[in-house]
Each structure stands twice: as C-alpha cells, then as structure tokens.
Design a protein around this motif. Structure first.
Motif, PDB file in Angstrom:
ATOM      1  N   GLU A 192       0.818  -1.053  -0.032  1.00  0.00           N
ATOM      2  CA  GLU A 192       0.016   0.022  -0.132  1.00  0.00           C
ATOM      3  C   GLU A 192       0.822   1.235   0.001  1.00  0.00           C
ATOM      4  OE1 GLU A 192      -3.481   2.174   2.677  1.00  0.00           O
ATOM      5  OE2 GLU A 192      -2.976   0.235   3.104  1.00  0.00           O
ATOM      6  N   ALA A 193       0.533   2.307  -0.945  1.00  0.00           N
ATOM      7  CA  ALA A 193       1.243   3.181  -0.970  1.00  0.00           C
ATOM      8  C   ALA A 193       0.607   4.290   0.023  1.00  0.00           C
ATOM      9  CB  ALA A 193       1.201   4.028  -2.243  1.00  0.00           C
ATOM     10  N   LYS A 194       1.320   5.368   0.392  1.00  0.00           N
ATOM     11  CA  LYS A 194       0.784   6.345   1.208  1.00  0.00           C
ATOM     12  C   LYS A 194       0.792   7.639   0.214  1.00  0.00           C
ATOM     13  CE  LYS A 194       0.373   4.009   4.983  1.00  0.00           C
ATOM     14  NZ  LYS A 194      -0.752   3.501   5.092  1.00  0.00           N
ATOM     15  N   ILE A 195      -0.418   8.285   0.177  1.00  0.00           N
ATOM     16  CA  ILE A 195      -0.670   9.561  -0.719  1.00  0.00           C
ATOM     17  C   ILE A 195      -0.942  10.712  -0.249  1.00  0.00           C
ATOM     18  CG2 ILE A 195      -1.782  10.140  -3.019  1.00  0.00           C
ATOM     19  CD1 ILE A 195      -0.112   7.705  -3.448  1.00  0.00           C
ATOM     20  N   LYS A 196      -0.282  11.922  -0.812  1.00  0.00           N
ATOM     21  CA  LYS A 196      -0.827  13.076  -0.316  1.00  0.00           C
ATOM     22  C   LYS A 196      -1.649  13.484  -1.479  1.00  0.00           C
ATOM     23  CE  LYS A 196      -0.759  17.453   1.089  1.00  0.00           C
ATOM     24  NZ  LYS A 196      -1.607  17.846   2.498  1.00  0.00           N
ATOM     25  N   TYR A 197      -2.991  13.589  -1.341  1.00  0.00           N
ATOM     26  CA  TYR A 197      -4.123  13.953  -2.449  1.00  0.00           C
ATOM     27  C   TYR A 197      -4.086  15.283  -2.739  1.00  0.00           C
ATOM     28  CZ  TYR A 197      -5.071   9.370  -1.763  1.00  0.00           C
ATOM     29  OH  TYR A 197      -5.316   7.786  -1.632  1.00  0.00           O
ATOM     30  N   VAL A 208      -3.634   1.844  -3.159  1.00  0.00           N
ATOM     31  CA  VAL A 208      -4.322   2.389  -2.047  1.00  0.00           C
ATOM     32  C   VAL A 208      -5.560   1.724  -1.553  1.00  0.00           C
ATOM     33  CG1 VAL A 208      -2.906   4.730  -2.295  1.00  0.00           C
ATOM     34  CG2 VAL A 208      -5.350   4.150  -3.264  1.00  0.00           C
ATOM     35  N   ILE A 209      -6.163   1.930  -0.491  1.00  0.00           N
ATOM     36  CA  ILE A 209      -7.382   1.243  -0.211  1.00  0.00           C
ATOM     37  C   ILE A 209      -8.641   2.363  -0.454  1.00  0.00           C
ATOM     38  CG2 ILE A 209      -8.514   0.062   1.807  1.00  0.00           C
ATOM     39  CD1 ILE A 209      -6.133  -1.372   0.392  1.00  0.00           C
ATOM     40  N   CYS A 210      -9.706   1.986  -0.934  1.00  0.00           N
ATOM     41  CA  CYS A 210     -10.623   2.736  -0.967  1.00  0.00           C
ATOM     42  C   CYS A 210     -11.479   2.781   0.237  1.00  0.00           C
ATOM     43  CB  CYS A 210     -11.815   2.196  -2.013  1.00  0.00           C
ATOM     44  SG  CYS A 210     -13.288   2.793  -2.288  1.00  0.00           S
ATOM     45  N   ALA A 211     -11.885   4.072   0.441  1.00  0.00           N
ATOM     46  CA  ALA A 211     -12.211   4.547   1.733  1.00  0.00           C
ATOM     47  C   ALA A 211     -13.589   3.729   2.136  1.00  0.00           C
ATOM     48  CB  ALA A 211     -12.016   5.886   1.896  1.00  0.00           C
ATOM     49  N   VAL A 212     -14.278   3.647   1.064  1.00  0.00           N
ATOM     50  CA  VAL A 212     -15.860   3.451   1.165  1.00  0.00           C
ATOM     51  C   VAL A 212     -15.739   1.728   1.054  1.00  0.00           C
ATOM     52  CG1 VAL A 212     -18.060   3.179   0.002  1.00  0.00           C
ATOM     53  CG2 VAL A 212     -16.568   5.408   0.333  1.00  0.00           C
ATOM     54  N   GLY A 272     -13.206  -0.412   0.760  1.00  0.00           N
ATOM     55  CA  GLY A 272     -11.966  -1.269   1.223  1.00  0.00           C
ATOM     56  C   GLY A 272     -11.104  -2.026   0.140  1.00  0.00           C
ATOM     57  N   GLN A 273     -11.505  -1.838  -1.235  1.00  0.00           N
ATOM     58  CA  GLN A 273     -10.985  -2.490  -2.178  1.00  0.00           C
ATOM     59  C   GLN A 273      -9.639  -1.830  -2.624  1.00  0.00           C
ATOM     60  OE1 GLN A 273     -14.055  -1.979  -5.349  1.00  0.00           O
ATOM     61  NE2 GLN A 273     -12.357  -1.956  -6.639  1.00  0.00           N
ATOM     62  N   PRO A 274      -8.649  -2.485  -2.995  1.00  0.00           N
ATOM     63  CA  PRO A 274      -7.300  -2.103  -3.316  1.00  0.00           C
ATOM     64  C   PRO A 274      -7.739  -1.244  -4.667  1.00  0.00           C
ATOM     65  CG  PRO A 274      -7.192  -4.322  -3.417  1.00  0.00           C
ATOM     66  CD  PRO A 274      -8.553  -4.156  -2.902  1.00  0.00           C
ATOM     67  N   ILE A 275      -7.078  -0.382  -4.800  1.00  0.00           N
ATOM     68  CA  ILE A 275      -6.868   0.665  -6.264  1.00  0.00           C
ATOM     69  C   ILE A 275      -5.592   0.776  -6.589  1.00  0.00           C
ATOM     70  CG2 ILE A 275      -7.865   2.880  -7.358  1.00  0.00           C
ATOM     71  CD1 ILE A 275      -9.300   3.236  -4.685  1.00  0.00           C
ATOM     72  N   SER A 276      -5.115   0.337  -7.712  1.00  0.00           N
ATOM     73  CA  SER A 276      -3.688   0.278  -8.308  1.00  0.00           C
ATOM     74  C   SER A 276      -3.538   1.738  -8.614  1.00  0.00           C
ATOM     75  CB  SER A 276      -3.627  -0.359  -9.632  1.00  0.00           C
ATOM     76  OG  SER A 276      -4.512   0.068 -10.517  1.00  0.00           O
ATOM     77  N   LEU A 277      -2.441   2.431  -8.387  1.00  0.00           N
ATOM     78  CA  LEU A 277      -2.168   3.931  -8.694  1.00  0.00           C
ATOM     79  C   LEU A 277      -2.365   4.157 -10.157  1.00  0.00           C
ATOM     80  CD1 LEU A 277       0.905   4.380  -6.546  1.00  0.00           C
ATOM     81  CD2 LEU A 277      -1.297   4.785  -5.642  1.00  0.00           C
ATOM     82  N   GLU A 278      -2.339   3.117 -11.027  1.00  0.00           N
ATOM     83  CA  GLU A 278      -2.525   3.582 -12.246  1.00  0.00           C
ATOM     84  C   GLU A 278      -3.836   3.727 -12.597  1.00  0.00           C
ATOM     85  OE1 GLU A 278      -1.048   0.688 -11.583  1.00  0.00           O
ATOM     86  OE2 GLU A 278       1.172   1.729 -11.893  1.00  0.00           O
ATOM     87  N   ALA A 336     -12.614   3.928  -5.011  1.00  0.00           N
ATOM     88  CA  ALA A 336     -12.619   3.026  -6.093  1.00  0.00           C
ATOM     89  C   ALA A 336     -13.182   3.675  -7.621  1.00  0.00           C
ATOM     90  CB  ALA A 336     -13.013   1.653  -5.995  1.00  0.00           C
ATOM     91  N   ASP A 337     -14.276   4.199  -7.241  1.00  0.00           N
ATOM     92  CA  ASP A 337     -15.169   4.789  -8.397  1.00  0.00           C
ATOM     93  C   ASP A 337     -16.128   5.920  -8.007  1.00  0.00           C
ATOM     94  OD1 ASP A 337     -17.367   3.577  -7.070  1.00  0.00           O
ATOM     95  OD2 ASP A 337     -17.258   1.668  -8.276  1.00  0.00           O
ATOM     96  N   ALA A 338     -16.692   6.602  -9.020  1.00  0.00           N
ATOM     97  CA  ALA A 338     -17.478   7.712  -8.773  1.00  0.00           C
ATOM     98  C   ALA A 338     -18.666   7.397  -7.798  1.00  0.00           C
ATOM     99  CB  ALA A 338     -18.125   8.162 -10.208  1.00  0.00           C
ATOM    100  N   ASP A 339     -19.108   6.258  -7.614  1.00  0.00           N
ATOM    101  CA  ASP A 339     -20.261   5.675  -6.962  1.00  0.00           C
ATOM    102  C   ASP A 339     -19.624   5.782  -5.367  1.00  0.00           C
ATOM    103  OD1 ASP A 339     -22.180   5.291  -8.877  1.00  0.00           O
ATOM    104  OD2 ASP A 339     -21.896   3.387  -9.119  1.00  0.00           O
ATOM    105  N   ALA A 340     -18.564   5.322  -5.364  1.00  0.00           N
ATOM    106  CA  ALA A 340     -17.820   5.406  -3.789  1.00  0.00           C
ATOM    107  C   ALA A 340     -17.925   6.648  -3.439  1.00  0.00           C
ATOM    108  CB  ALA A 340     -16.728   4.508  -3.907  1.00  0.00           C
ATOM    109  N   SER A 341     -17.127   7.586  -4.260  1.00  0.00           N
ATOM    110  CA  SER A 341     -16.846   9.147  -4.153  1.00  0.00           C
ATOM    111  C   SER A 341     -18.197   9.701  -3.602  1.00  0.00           C
ATOM    112  CB  SER A 341     -16.266   9.678  -5.296  1.00  0.00           C
ATOM    113  OG  SER A 341     -16.046  10.921  -5.079  1.00  0.00           O
TER     114      SER A 341
END
Length: 64
Positions: free
Chosen positions: A4-9, A23-27, A29-35, A49-54
């Motif tokens: 898992e990467a640590k990111i400054k958004y 990184v891990i989706c806050a909603v 819990g699934q991993p999201i590749s940085l790409e 992970a996606d617009a719905d989770a956002s």
C-alpha cells in the motif's frame, strides 16, 4: 514496489509519500492500483474506487 502506498491527495494530482502499488478505497475497502486511481477527496485525504464510492462518501460526510 508492492504494498500500500501513502499518498498526499492534491487538486487534480497526488504525490506519493511512501511508494507502493495501490491504495485502499475508503468506502469499499478494495485496493486501487495507482494507475487506476481517479477519484479522491483532498479535504478528507481519502481514495475512492469509482464515482459511486466517491458520491457515497460525500453523502455520508454531509450527514455528519
């Protein structure tokens, strides 16, 4: 580099603080590749992970 990467958004971009491949989706819990990382909150410093989770996170945050 795996793990898992640590990111400054930032607005429209992000800085990798600690290297990793996801990184891990806050909603969900699934991993999201940085790409594949496209959705995040600068204010909450969370990835989604996606617009719905956002949208789910935005709605939940408004009700607090």
């Amino acid at each position: 580099m795996g793990g898992e990467a640590k990111i400054k958004y930032l607005d429209g971009d992000f800085d990798v603080i600690l290297p990793g491949n996801h990184v891990i989706c806050a909603v969900t819990g699934q991993p999201i590749s940085l790409e594949d990382l496209r959705y995040w909150s600068v204010d909450r410093q969370e990835a989604y992970a996606d617009a719905d989770a956002s949208m789910q996170a935005e709605i939940a945050n408004r009700s607090k």
